[in-house]
Design an enzyme around this catalytic site. Structure first.
Site, PDB file in Angstrom:
ATOM      1  N   PHE A 137       3.626   3.101 -14.773  1.00 17.72           N
ATOM      2  CA  PHE A 137       2.025   3.180 -15.049  1.00 17.72           C
ATOM      3  C   PHE A 137       1.533   3.488 -16.569  1.00 17.72           C
ATOM      4  O   PHE A 137       2.198   4.403 -17.089  1.00 17.72           O
ATOM      5  CB  PHE A 137       1.354   4.096 -14.115  1.00 17.72           C
ATOM      6  N   VAL A 178      -1.770  13.170  -3.322  1.00 18.15           N
ATOM      7  CA  VAL A 178      -2.687  13.498  -4.488  1.00 18.15           C
ATOM      8  C   VAL A 178      -1.924  12.755  -5.556  1.00 18.15           C
ATOM      9  O   VAL A 178      -0.856  13.044  -6.213  1.00 18.15           O
ATOM     10  CB  VAL A 178      -2.671  15.025  -4.815  1.00 18.15           C
ATOM     11  N   TYR A 179      -2.537  11.654  -6.214  1.00 19.81           N
ATOM     12  CA  TYR A 179      -2.183  10.886  -7.168  1.00 19.81           C
ATOM     13  C   TYR A 179      -2.777  11.612  -8.625  1.00 19.81           C
ATOM     14  O   TYR A 179      -3.710  12.478  -8.537  1.00 19.81           O
ATOM     15  CB  TYR A 179      -2.575   9.659  -7.460  1.00 19.81           C
ATOM     16  N   ASP A 228       6.575   2.725  -9.877  1.00 21.34           N
ATOM     17  CA  ASP A 228       5.574   3.797 -10.255  1.00 21.34           C
ATOM     18  C   ASP A 228       5.822   4.700 -11.486  1.00 21.34           C
ATOM     19  O   ASP A 228       4.730   5.093 -11.728  1.00 21.34           O
ATOM     20  CB  ASP A 228       5.613   4.573  -9.102  1.00 21.34           C
ATOM     21  N   GLY A 247       6.836   4.064   2.957  1.00 22.35           N
ATOM     22  CA  GLY A 247       8.163   4.595   2.930  1.00 22.35           C
ATOM     23  C   GLY A 247       9.118   4.119   2.174  1.00 22.35           C
ATOM     24  O   GLY A 247      10.435   4.027   2.369  1.00 22.35           O
ATOM     25  N   LYS A 248       8.700   3.116   0.939  1.00 21.28           N
ATOM     26  CA  LYS A 248       9.546   2.832   0.117  1.00 21.28           C
ATOM     27  C   LYS A 248      10.393   3.734  -0.661  1.00 21.28           C
ATOM     28  O   LYS A 248      11.795   3.288  -0.698  1.00 21.28           O
ATOM     29  CB  LYS A 248       8.864   2.098  -1.197  1.00 21.28           C
ATOM     30  N   ARG A 267      -1.897   8.174   5.654  1.00 22.83           N
ATOM     31  CA  ARG A 267      -1.115   8.669   4.755  1.00 22.83           C
ATOM     32  C   ARG A 267      -1.647   8.889   3.486  1.00 22.83           C
ATOM     33  O   ARG A 267      -0.995   9.766   2.553  1.00 22.83           O
ATOM     34  CB  ARG A 267       0.251   7.920   4.865  1.00 22.83           C
ATOM     35  N   VAL A 292       0.868  -1.120   0.090  1.00 25.61           N
ATOM     36  CA  VAL A 292      -0.024   0.150   0.085  1.00 25.61           C
ATOM     37  C   VAL A 292       0.894   1.193   0.016  1.00 25.61           C
ATOM     38  O   VAL A 292       1.976   1.282   0.511  1.00 25.61           O
ATOM     39  CB  VAL A 292      -1.067   0.047   1.034  1.00 25.61           C
ATOM     40  N   ASN A 334       2.588   4.822   0.573  1.00 23.75           N
ATOM     41  CA  ASN A 334       3.111   5.568   1.723  1.00 23.75           C
ATOM     42  C   ASN A 334       3.545   5.033   2.854  1.00 23.75           C
ATOM     43  O   ASN A 334       3.510   5.366   4.053  1.00 23.75           O
ATOM     44  CB  ASN A 334       2.092   6.621   2.271  1.00 23.75           C
TER      45      ASN A 334
HETATM   46  N1  LIG Z   1       9.408   5.292   9.156  1.00 20.60           N
HETATM   47  C1  LIG Z   1       8.532   6.012   9.073  1.00 20.60           C
HETATM   48  N2  LIG Z   1       7.853   6.810   9.995  1.00 20.60           N
HETATM   49  C2  LIG Z   1       7.242   7.731   9.700  1.00 20.60           C
HETATM   50  N3  LIG Z   1       6.718   8.370   8.673  1.00 20.60           N
HETATM   51  C3  LIG Z   1       7.503   7.957   7.502  1.00 20.60           C
HETATM   52  C4  LIG Z   1       8.384   6.720   7.579  1.00 20.60           C
HETATM   53  N4  LIG Z   1       8.890   6.498   6.351  1.00 20.60           N
HETATM   54  C5  LIG Z   1       8.327   7.221   5.506  1.00 20.60           C
HETATM   55  N5  LIG Z   1       7.555   8.206   6.309  1.00 20.60           N
HETATM   56  C6  LIG Z   1       6.615   9.224   5.712  1.00 20.60           C
HETATM   57  O1  LIG Z   1       5.589   8.647   4.915  1.00 20.60           O
HETATM   58  C7  LIG Z   1       5.261   9.518   3.647  1.00 20.60           C
HETATM   59  C8  LIG Z   1       5.555   8.197   2.617  1.00 20.60           C
HETATM   60  O2  LIG Z   1       6.788   7.805   2.467  1.00 20.60           O
HETATM   61  P1  LIG Z   1       7.367   7.194   0.757  1.00 20.60           P
HETATM   62  O3  LIG Z   1       7.117   8.255  -0.183  1.00 20.60           O
HETATM   63  O4  LIG Z   1       8.706   6.827   1.067  1.00 20.60           O
HETATM   64  O5  LIG Z   1       6.426   6.002   0.748  1.00 20.60           O
HETATM   65  P2  LIG Z   1       6.175   5.247  -0.386  1.00 20.60           P
HETATM   66  O6  LIG Z   1       5.865   3.825   0.239  1.00 20.60           O
HETATM   67  O7  LIG Z   1       7.454   5.186  -1.423  1.00 20.60           O
HETATM   68  O8  LIG Z   1       4.986   5.612  -0.904  1.00 20.60           O
HETATM   69  P3  LIG Z   1       4.566   5.631  -2.471  1.00 20.60           P
HETATM   70  O9  LIG Z   1       4.494   4.415  -3.090  1.00 20.60           O
HETATM   71  O10 LIG Z   1       2.879   6.066  -2.458  1.00 20.60           O
HETATM   72  O11 LIG Z   1       5.475   6.653  -3.396  1.00 20.60           O
HETATM   73  C9  LIG Z   1       6.348  10.360   3.583  1.00 20.60           C
HETATM   74  O12 LIG Z   1       5.829  11.714   3.817  1.00 20.60           O
HETATM   75  C10 LIG Z   1       7.495   9.939   4.376  1.00 20.60           C
HETATM   76  O13 LIG Z   1       8.291  11.125   4.808  1.00 20.60           O
HETATM   77  N1  LIG Z   2      -0.131   7.182 -12.546  1.00 19.20           N
HETATM   78  C1  LIG Z   2       0.267   6.752 -11.246  1.00 19.20           C
HETATM   79  O1  LIG Z   2       1.323   7.055 -10.749  1.00 19.20           O
HETATM   80  C2  LIG Z   2      -0.939   6.377 -10.299  1.00 19.20           C
HETATM   81  C3  LIG Z   2      -2.290   6.881 -10.646  1.00 19.20           C
HETATM   82  C4  LIG Z   2      -3.300   6.397  -9.802  1.00 19.20           C
HETATM   83  C5  LIG Z   2      -3.049   5.540  -8.615  1.00 19.20           C
HETATM   84  N2  LIG Z   2      -1.794   5.483  -8.271  1.00 19.20           N
HETATM   85  C6  LIG Z   2      -1.675   4.523  -7.127  1.00 19.20           C
HETATM   86  O2  LIG Z   2      -0.356   4.456  -7.038  1.00 19.20           O
HETATM   87  C7  LIG Z   2      -0.080   3.377  -5.921  1.00 19.20           C
HETATM   88  C8  LIG Z   2       1.245   2.584  -6.134  1.00 19.20           C
HETATM   89  O3  LIG Z   2       2.158   3.534  -5.746  1.00 19.20           O
HETATM   90  C9  LIG Z   2      -1.162   2.410  -6.221  1.00 19.20           C
HETATM   91  O4  LIG Z   2      -1.906   2.070  -5.098  1.00 19.20           O
HETATM   92  C10 LIG Z   2      -2.066   3.211  -7.203  1.00 19.20           C
HETATM   93  O5  LIG Z   2      -3.496   3.091  -6.912  1.00 19.20           O
HETATM   94  C11 LIG Z   2      -0.627   5.761  -9.244  1.00 19.20           C
END
Ligand SMILES: Nc1ncnc2c1ncn2[C@@H]1O[C@H](COP(=O)(O)OP(=O)(O)OP(=O)(O)O)[C@@H](O)[C@H]1O
Ligand SMILES: NC(=O)c1ccc[n+]([C@@H]2O[C@H](CO)[C@@H](O)[C@H]2O)c1
Length: 205
Positions: free
Chosen positions: A41, A140-141, A38, A17-18, A135, A13, A15
């Protein structure tokens, strides 16, 4: 001589932190680069809508996986050239005894078998439902999530994709995305650093 380790981070899912973890490792590890799922897409108009009216973004079909595979294979074939073409390496740097590290990050990287089989180390960042929902609501995607998208589509798909992943993949290190950021980053870095030292020790002998 090249030694290659691919490391991937998956948190089903959004956010978890990847990206944060990947960027940190990239900065710390010499000769490393990131390939992020990502960025593959498909265009919105080709992503189908399910029976509830939700765009089906959380499946492998929504992604150009062949293109992503091509990038990973191109790195694997010649990592030095891969980095050079992207301006990530000094022109005259030595290619002997180098170790190259590819960081693959994404939310469905273990569900794609051919990609999954290329990984040497696998990490999965986990966060619980309520934290994830909170989170995600702050992001906003493009396009933005419609009302009820998280409960009606994203979370059920996460559970389904995760079940599939656990059926096809073993040797995953699960990380607690609720732990302080620095703690998670340091633990993973230490783990990878040990593996790099082990591989370099092997190369020297
Ligand atoms: N261990 C942590 N504790 C709290 N907040 C964190 C932690 N790791 C990351 N975050 C925060 O959570 C948010 C999402 O982090 P990040 O963009 O790295 O996630 P992601 O898994 O890559 O999400 P996405 O796939 O949606 O891009 C950011 O605001 C980041 O600063
Ligand atoms: N084009 C995009 O990057 C996009 C558009 C709509 C939804 N998402 C979401 O990204 C997440 C993976 O990081 C998934 O859960 C998608 O729903 C991405």
């Amino acid at each position: 001589l090249y030694f290659i380790i691919s490391i991937c981070f998956n948190r089903r899912v959004t956010n978890g932190g990847k990206s944060t973890l990947s960027q940190f490792l990239h900065q710390k590890i010499h000769n490393s680069c990131i390939i992020a799922q990502d960025t593959y897409f498909k265009d919105d108009f080709v992503v189908p809508v399910d029976s509830n009216g939700f765009k089906q973004y959380d499946t492998l079909d929504a992604l150009h996986m062949e293109e992503m595979m091509k990038e990973v294979c191109s790195w694997k074939k010649d990592p030095h050239e891969f980095l050079r073409q992207r301006g990530l390496i000094a022109k005259d740097s030595s290619t002997d005894d180098e170790l190259y590290v590819l960081i693959v990050e994404g939310f469905l990287i273990f569900n794609h078998r051919p990609l999954n089989e290329m990984f040497d180390m696998r990490y999965f960042l986990e966060i619980p439902y309520d934290v994830c929902k909170m989170r995600r609501s702050m992001r906003v995607y493009a396009p933005p999530d419609p009302p009820n998208y998280f409960d009606g589509y994203v979370w059920p798909m996460y559970l389904q994709n995760r079940e599939e992943m656990e059926r096809i993949t073993s040797e995953i290190v699960f990380l607690d995305g609720l732990k302080p950021k620095d703690e998670v980053l340091a633990a993973v870095y230490e783990d990878i650093h040990k593996e790099i030292a082990r591989l370099q020790g092997k190369a020297a002998s």
